[in-house]
Structure formats: C-alpha cells, structure tokens
Design an enzyme around this catalytic site. Structure first.
Site, PDB file in Angstrom:
ATOM      1  N   GLU A  82      25.484  13.346-152.248  1.00  0.00           N
ATOM      2  CA  GLU A  82      24.605  12.642-151.324  1.00  0.00           C
ATOM      3  C   GLU A  82      23.488  13.531-150.779  1.00  0.00           C
ATOM      4  O   GLU A  82      22.347  13.104-150.642  1.00  0.00           O
ATOM      5  CB  GLU A  82      25.412  12.046-150.162  1.00  0.00           C
ATOM      6  CG  GLU A  82      26.407  10.974-150.587  1.00  0.00           C
ATOM      7  CD  GLU A  82      25.775   9.775-151.268  1.00  0.00           C
ATOM      8  OE1 GLU A  82      24.540   9.626-151.212  1.00  0.00           O
ATOM      9  OE2 GLU A  82      26.521   8.972-151.865  1.00  0.00           O
ATOM     10  N   GLU A  95      18.891   6.670-155.608  1.00  0.00           N
ATOM     11  CA  GLU A  95      19.920   6.141-156.513  1.00  0.00           C
ATOM     12  C   GLU A  95      19.751   6.673-157.933  1.00  0.00           C
ATOM     13  O   GLU A  95      20.750   6.919-158.634  1.00  0.00           O
ATOM     14  CB  GLU A  95      19.890   4.606-156.504  1.00  0.00           C
ATOM     15  CG  GLU A  95      20.061   3.968-155.131  1.00  0.00           C
ATOM     16  CD  GLU A  95      21.221   4.532-154.339  1.00  0.00           C
ATOM     17  OE1 GLU A  95      22.293   4.770-154.930  1.00  0.00           O
ATOM     18  OE2 GLU A  95      21.062   4.751-153.122  1.00  0.00           O
TER      19      GLU A  95
END
Length: 947
Positions: free
Chosen positions: A405, A383
């Site tokens: 991602e 994150e």
C-alpha cells in the site's frame, strides 16, 4: 428473499453432478445440465462435530500444506431485474450462490487433519484424493471452528504423508452478501430520472471484494496472502449477463434458455484476496495499449454518456509508464476496470479485474469538477501500481501491508505526473500524504509501519492495518529514501527487487537488500538507516540553533509529556538565503554541533527543503523571525512547498507546546498577500484545529473576523471568475479558488455568502445548474444550504434522490450536512438507517460530514451511540474520529471512556488520547489565542495594540 427451501437443496445435488461433468469436459456439462437440474434428492451434508477444537496456537494456518491450484465452479442464482412478483411481498429475486471447489495441495509434514478457512458457508460432499496414488482418503467429519479466525478443520481417517500431493473437494452453498464483503450484491437504477414506482427500473449485479480475508466467504480456501495458488474458474450465470474474471475468457457457451457458462484461463499464482469476478449487464469501452487488451466497464447508461472515457483514456498510458519504469511487462494479456455502484473501499486491485466504486472512476462532463480528474488519475495509478506491488510481488503477512500500500501510494504520483503533467502532482504529495501521516503518527497510540507478525493475528488486527500510517507514512518514508540515495539508485533497486521476487513473497529486509545492491559503493547501511523508520512508531522533530550550530532530535508527540527514548538516523536536506541545497545525515540523538547550520551574517537557514524528509523542524527564535520576515517581504525566495511546510511545522510544534502559539499565528499574517495554493492549503488545514477547538466559545468571533480579513485578497483575486462561473486554467489555481470560497463563506464574508445564495436560488428557480461551474458546486451548495433553511435543504434532498450523476450526488450528500438547522441534521442522521434513502457505503461518510458541522457534532455523537449495533458494520474508524474531533472537555472525555468500556473499537483509543491532548491544549492556550485575534482585529480596523 425467499427461504432456501427445497429448491436450493435440489440444486445443490444437481450442481455436484454438474461439476463432475465439467471436470470431464465442457461438452458433457452442457448435456448433463438439463437432465440433472430436476433431481430433488440431494446428498445430505456430513454431521458436524458438536465440539470445537482449539485453533493452532499462533492463530494462523499450519504451513504443512501448500496449495498449488483451485478448481472453482460457481453459480450465482440472482436475476438482474425483478420480472414478476411471486406474491405480494416477495419478488422473484434469489440472492443465493452454489458451487464447489477442488484445491490441490502438497504436504510437507504428515498430518491427520486439513486446516483451511470457511465462513458462513453450508458445506457438503467432502472428499480427499491422494493424487500420487489416485486413491480416496476417508473424511471422518468437518469442524467449523467458531472463533475469530474462521478455521475449517477436515478430519481424516488416515494420515497425509510428507512429500505427497493431495486434493480436497467440497460443495458449498451461501448467500450473496449485503455488506460489501465476499460475493456481494449491487443494486442500481436504470435510466434517468429515477421512477420510484417502477420496480422494473431496479437492476442487480454481483461482484466480489476479497481483501483482506473475505475469500473464505465464497469458497473454502487457504486464505492467507503467502499461500498463493493458480485459480481455474467456471461460472454459470444468466444468459442476459456477462461474467468477468481475473483472466481472459477461455470458452463461453449457452446451456439452455436461461443459463450459460463462462470458463476462464488459469490465473498466475496469486493470493486468495486477489481472486475476483463480476456478473452484470455492464458495457465497456477499450483503452489503447500496444500489447494488453484494456476495457473499462460501467452501467450501460454511464458508458453511453461517455462517463468512462477519461478513465479509459489514462489507463493504457499509466500501464505503459509502469512497464517502462519497472522494466517488467504487465503479466496478464487483459486488464478490466469496472465501476461498481457499491464497493467497501474506493477501489480494489484484483489482478486483471480492478474494481472501483463509481465515484472513483466515472467523470461526467459538465457535472464533475475538473479537479475530479486528479482523483481518478491517482486512484487508477494506485491500483495499476499494485499489479507489481502486491500482485506480482506479494507480502508474506498483513503485518507488512505497507510493502504494497505504501509503494502503490508512492508510485501513483510520478505516474500521474507522466500521464497528466499539468496536474503537478508531485507538488501535491505533501498535502495528500505527508501531512495526513504526520497527524496520525504524532500520537502514542500510533503503530509501526511494519508490525511484528505475532501482533497481527485476528481479522480485526488485520483491518486495523488499513490506515493513514500504512498508506501515507509508507509513501512518505519511501520518498525520503529515494531523495537520500537518489532517484536513479532507488529505481534501479526497485527493478532488481521486483525481478528477484516476482511470483513469490517478500518482506522489508528483501527490499533493503536490493536498494543496497543498487549502490554497492555506499558506506551507509540501508537496513540500519531504515530500521527505526519502519519498526518504531512516530517520527522525530529536530531542533537547530543557527547561532551555535547545535542540533538534536527527539520523538515528536502532541502529548509532549509522554516519555520516549526513540531516535532515528535522519537525512537532512537544507539551504539558506545565500546557498543552494546540501544534505547531511544526523545519526546521533544529540545534541551535536554542525558547522553547516551556523547562520552567517544574519542569514536564515531552511531545513527539509521540498519536504522530502519525514520529520519536523524547530529553530531558535532568531531563525524563526528571519524566516517570518522573509515570508512577509518576499515569500518567493522560499519554495511554495516549504512555505506550506513552515506553516504546518510551526502550528504542530505549537500543538505540542514546543513553540508559543502566537508564533504559529504570526505565520498566517503573510497570507493576506499570498496567492499560491500550497501555503493556503496548509494554513487552512492547520487553522481548522483552532476552529474545532474554539467554535463553541468566545474566541470564534474575533477569529472569524481575522480570517475574513486575511482571505479577502484571495477571494477578490478569483472573484470575477467565481461570479461568472468560470475557473482558472491551471489546477493549482483551481484548487485555490475553491479554498478562497470555502474560507470566505465559512467565516461570513458577506459577498461570498450572497454569491452562494444567489447562484443556488437561481438553480431552484430555473432548475438549471448552468450558472454554477462543476468545480465550485460542492462549496456553493454547502454554503447556500448553510445560509438557508428547510426549502433549500429539501430542494437538495430531492435532487440527491433523483440524480443519476455520481458527482452531483456526492456534492449534494455533503451540502445537506452543512445546514445549521438542528432538526434537519437530525432527520438526515435518521435517513442513514434507511437503505432506501442512503446507500450502505455512504452511511459513514454522511455521519462524518454531519459531525464536522458544529451544529451537528453532538447530534452525531448521540446518534452513533444509540445505533452502534447497526452502524459498527460500516467504517467505524472514520465515524469515531469525526464525531470526537471537537472533544476538548473533561465531560466529553468521560463520555468517550464510557463508550470505550462498552464497545471494543480500536479507533477509540486514539480518540481518547487526542481528546486528552485537546483538553490540555485548550486550557493552556484559549486566553492567549483570544488576545491574539482581538489584537489583530483591532489592527485591521485601524487601531494599534496600545489603543
């Protein structure tokens, strides 16, 4: 929940007036709030057009309007606790929110309509202002277009002019979601143990989850990633609560005895999916960082018990690592992490306010497995990496989702290596990413890393991009590129790329350009090299003949009869037992002769050293035998990661019918003396395919006997520690101890099952888990429940219901799925329909766990078909793949095809293809596999194959 009734309508009018006051100044807001809140004469909403206008041809928002900023005022009306009962059945709770937004935008092409997104909102009071002339433009009507893309069309009485600057105001009202999307509610229990009869123990909070397309559920907006804007947020909330947002608090003041407001600093330009806030009674602890204020929030009870300490401890050093690596400071002055009882995913990278589901962030000393720190560290690093990849540099469209991602997945491993070097996470990369990507990408139903934008249009199209290909293949391809160009060149290219595109959007071609610039002397075109890896499905298998030096490639597919003309430029790193590593680039389909691959004097050659390449390797039979001999005589000569990769390659080559299945099984023989984790983990994951294909037939008996014999040495290696409820010091050995217990108990090793039953029984008698180390609880609970009956299962259920420890609940959730009692599994499935028993976010995982159990697979399949209307709101892909992974008969295939015809579920296509592969593989290999295990069992009992 009470109906909206006159109360909500009254507040809608009051809120419109309140917002005008806020625009004039916060002081005026405070004065006017009380005087306006009782007005009960709301402005009626405009009449919506009875007809629906077709959306733009490409199903995307027009690009003629460019958002610059949003002013958003929100008031969630919920109470954090139930304080009284209005009547017998209705508590005081009000899951409603009201608010308004003003979006300022620039017009690049004349238009008579404004297109943006809105979903499930009641809209009112629209007005449009020409910011250049300060004149209002009339709104003729609003059209909420009922299609898959949630378009809101604002029809105007005059044109917006090219070059002009405008603003659109809309008041709105909506309900807080119960499905973990948009603005949603979380319910938790205060205190321990849970008191089922105490309504006052219930606590409520609201939080947001906007990715990928849920911002439109909270306020009308241009809900596409490239349409970045600043956000100015003010929240009115109960005085007992605190509000967190993307940015730091600018001002917060009390309005009256019930309410306060919190206004936040403007955000950087960012996408709508990153907009976030939370309103709760949570408490926090700080992290250490020289410049950024970092706080980690959780339930007061969890904070008080120290469950947030580990996540807070690593957050600052992880952020520092990325700042030094990328040479760009984290943009915001504050960073909050919050552990939520419910979240649709494990975590979400909202800029400045990262949300996590509790199990991903909390570490409970004495309860959580020591290995859970690895999970927390990886998720936190993932994150935080997004604060650069996604937040600072944003994708242009969801078709390039891997650009954020895949990058966040790749960079999480070196970050954890920096923060926790003893975890040795770079070695785990193969298991966590490469093998998962290989599995998904070996089917013709896979998809390219980067899809064509026109192929990703609807919300369902976007959701389907969130899969193993995007995350794991993306990271694996980046790892291969870094190995090929060198880490220094790769990291320098990363730095230049981030600096060039910070604050704006980029695509993959932009990235290739800057990797190329980092090594201008290279004659290799990075864009040409990488094009097939990201724009084609799948990956290659290269076949090497070490006698002739001949090498060629082909598209690797489990369905070996499928036609494919795809090929790749392949960086090949190799070594032999007499030479160090070297690299060559295979840039033709082949066959071609390479002198480097000719074996000298019977030496073996090993290709894809350290598994940095995204491809599989096949050899001539002689080289396979030499490698096998090396493993049986002295496996240490081959790196552990390659010992694991050899197993993974040969088993998957056998699934694709490129080598004999007996060759793959022969590569498990050396495991009886192997003590390293990576080879064992690879073997267990690959043998799992044999288990699920054969655990309902006569192959299973001799297979279990063989696996018992192979794991005895490993189980005994850790037995003293296991029996005494202790664990090894290093993390790899801790993983392997768990592997030993799982394989031994799963295959009926008597001493393992007795150990699990004894420890669980002692817990039931003493009500203390002190004799079960947290690392081992998941496995011991599972195998004790599997060996037990109703008493053990119901003890686990009672503990699951009463426990407030997140880790303990996860162990028990899994353990209850391990029972062999059909009626207990069936009852457990029915519990997933009751949110009082099993939380919504745990439904898909519970059903998947049950489906992994041979006794529960058919039950789970029947259950999801019977209740698909309810269950499809969850993680449908996870459930479908779990309940169908054992399918290997024509009847099961036909059932699956009928389901596919009744329900349009994207993952069913993949499940059908895998089932077809399974049918063919079982038909061809069942008898061969049975004979092999029977012969090995005879050998272990002292008989030769000729007896």
């Amino acid at each position: 929940m009470p109906n909206k009734s006159s109360m909500s309508k009254a507040f809608a009018a009051a809120f419109a007036v309140l917002t005008i006051s806020i625009i004039s100044g916060i002081i005026t807001l405070t004065i006017l709030y009380k005087s306006e809140i009782n007005i009960l004469n709301p402005t009626p909403p405009p009449t919506f057009s009875p007809t629906t206008t077709a959306p733009p041809p490409d199903s995307r928002l027009p690009t003629n309007l460019v958002p610059e900023s949003y002013e958003i005022f929100l008031q969630p009306w919920f109470h954090t606790r139930i304080i009284e009962m209005v009547n017998v059945t209705s508590p005081n709770q009000t899951m409603l929110f009201t608010g308004n937004s003003t979006v300022h935008f620039h017009c690049t092409q004349a238009a008579r309509s404004i297109y943006l997104h809105s979903m499930d909102l009641t809209l009112s009071n629209p007005w449009v202002m020409n910011q250049d002339t300060n004149e209002q433009i009339g709104v003729s009507d609003l059209e909420q277009q009922e299609d898959v893309n949630d378009f809101l069309k604002v029809n105007l009485e005059e044109d917006l002019m090219a070059g002009g600057n405008y603003s659109l105001f809309l008041a709105f009202e909506g309900e807080v979601s119960a499905s973990l999307e948009g603005l949603y509610e979380c319910v938790y229990i205060e205190g321990y143990p849970k008191d089922e009869d105490d309504e006052n123990a219930l606590r409520f909070l609201v939080a947001t989850n906007m990715e990928p397309t849920h911002a439109r559920m909270l306020f009308p907006c241009f809900d596409e990633p490239a349409m970045k804007a600043e956000f100015h947020l003010t929240i009115i909330h109960r005085r007992t609560t605190s509000a967190l947002g993307n940015t730091a608090i600018l001002v917060s003041n009390i309005i009256d005895d019930e309410w306060k407001y919190t206004q936040f600093y403007p955000t950087p330009r960012m996408s709508t999916y990153l907009f976030a806030f939370a309103v709760s009674e949570f408490t926090s602890i700080p992290s250490s960082h020289e410049r950024v204020e970092i706080k980690t929030y959780a339930r007061p009870e969890a904070t008080e018990k120290g469950h947030t300490k580990y996540a807070a401890h690593i957050a600052g050093s992880t952020l520092t690592f990325f700042e030094k690596l990328f040479e760009i400071d984290y943009t915001l002055g504050k960073l909050d992490q919050i552990a939520l009882p419910d979240l649709a995913s494990l975590a979400m990278e909202n800029w400045g306010l990262i949300t996590y589901v509790e199990g991903s962030l909390l570490f409970e000393e004495g309860v959580s497995s020591l290995l859970h720190k690895e999970d927390i560290a990886i998720i936190v690093a993932h994150e935080l990496a997004h604060q650069w990849f996604g937040n600072l540099v944003t994708i242009k469209w969801w078709s390039d989702l891997w650009l954020k991602e895949g990058f966040a997945t790749y960079f999480s491993f070196p970050a954890v290596d920096y923060v926790e070097p003893t975890f040795k996470m770079k070695d785990v990369f193969m298991m966590e990413t490469l093998h998962f990507a290989f599995e998904a990408d070996a089917l013709t139903s896979s998809h390219p890393l980067s899809s064509r934008p026109e192929d990703v249009q609807t919300i369902d199209d976007i959701r389907q991009m969130y899969d193993s290909i995007t995350y794991n293949k993306g990271a694996s391809v980046l790892r291969m590129l870094a190995d090929f160009v060198g880490e220094n060149v790769f990291n320098n290219g990363i730095k230049m790329y981030l600096k060039a595109f910070q604050g704006i959007t980029a695509d993959q071609n932009d990235f290739w350009e800057y990797i190329q610039k980092a090594d201008p002397s290279s004659a290799i075109s990075i864009a040409k090299l990488m094009d097939p890896w990201v724009n084609q499905i799948g990956y290659p298998v290269i076949t090497i003949n070490t006698t002739s030096g001949e090498i060629y490639q082909k598209h690797f597919l489990f369905n070996n009869t499928a036609e494919s003309s795809l090929w790749w430029q392949i960086p090949i790193r190799f070594m032999s037992n007499t030479s160090d590593t070297s690299m060559v680039l295979l840039d033709v389909r082949g066959p071609v002769k390479k002198e480097e691959f000719i074996s000298k004097s019977g030496e073996w050659i090993l290709v894809n050293v350290n598994s940095t390449g995204y491809y599989r390797v096949n050899y001539n039979p002689e080289n396979w035998e030499r490698l096998l001999t090396q493993l049986e005589r002295d496996p240490q000569r081959i790196p552990p990661i390659n010992r694991g990769q050899l197993i993974d390659d040969v088993f998957n080559l056998a699934r694709a019918k490129l080598v004999n299945v007996t060759l793959a099984l022969n590569f498990t023989r050396f495991l009886s003396k192997e003590r390293a984790y990576l080879p064992w983990d690879s073997a267990v994951k690959n043998l799992e395919y044999f288990v699920i294909m054969f655990d309902r037939c006569e192959v299973y008996g001799p297979m279990q006997t063989y696996l018992q014999n192979q794991v005895k040495g490993l189980y005994n290696f850790y037995r003293n520690e296991t029996d005494n409820s202790s664990v090894p010091h290093d993390h790899a050995s801790q993983h392997n101890q768990i592997t030993a217990i799982d394989v031994a108990c799963s295959n009926g090793l008597p001493e393992c099952i007795e150990m699990a039953k004894s420890k669980f029984s002692n817990w039931m008698r003493s009500n203390s888990t002190n004799n079960i180390h947290p690392n081992l609880r998941s496995m011991i609970y599972c195998h004790a429940v599997a060996a037990g009956g109703k008493e053990e299962w119901e003890f686990a259920w009672d503990k699951y219901q009463s426990s407030r420890d997140t880790s303990e609940r996860e162990y028990l959730q899994y353990a209850m799925s391990c029972t062999k009692k059909i009626w207990l599994l069936n009852r457990y499935l029915k519990y997933t329909l009751d949110s009082e028993k099993i939380r919504f976010r745990d439904v898909a995982s519970t059903i998947s766990f049950i489906a992994m159990n041979a006794a529960g697979q058919a039950l789970a399949w029947n259950f999801i078909r019977a209740h698909w209307g309810t269950l499809s709101r969850g993680d449908e892909s996870t459930m479908i793949m779990a309940v169908t992974n054992r399918f290997s008969t024509q009847f099961e295939l036909e059932e699956l095809e009928r389901f596919a015809s009744d329900h349009k579920v994207s993952s069913v296509k993949q499940a059908i293809e895998q089932t077809q592969v399974n049918i063919e593989w079982v038909r061809e290999n069942k008898d061969i596999v049975l004979r092999w295990f029977e012969q090995e069992t005879k050998k272990s009992n002292g008989f030769s194959s000729s007896d």
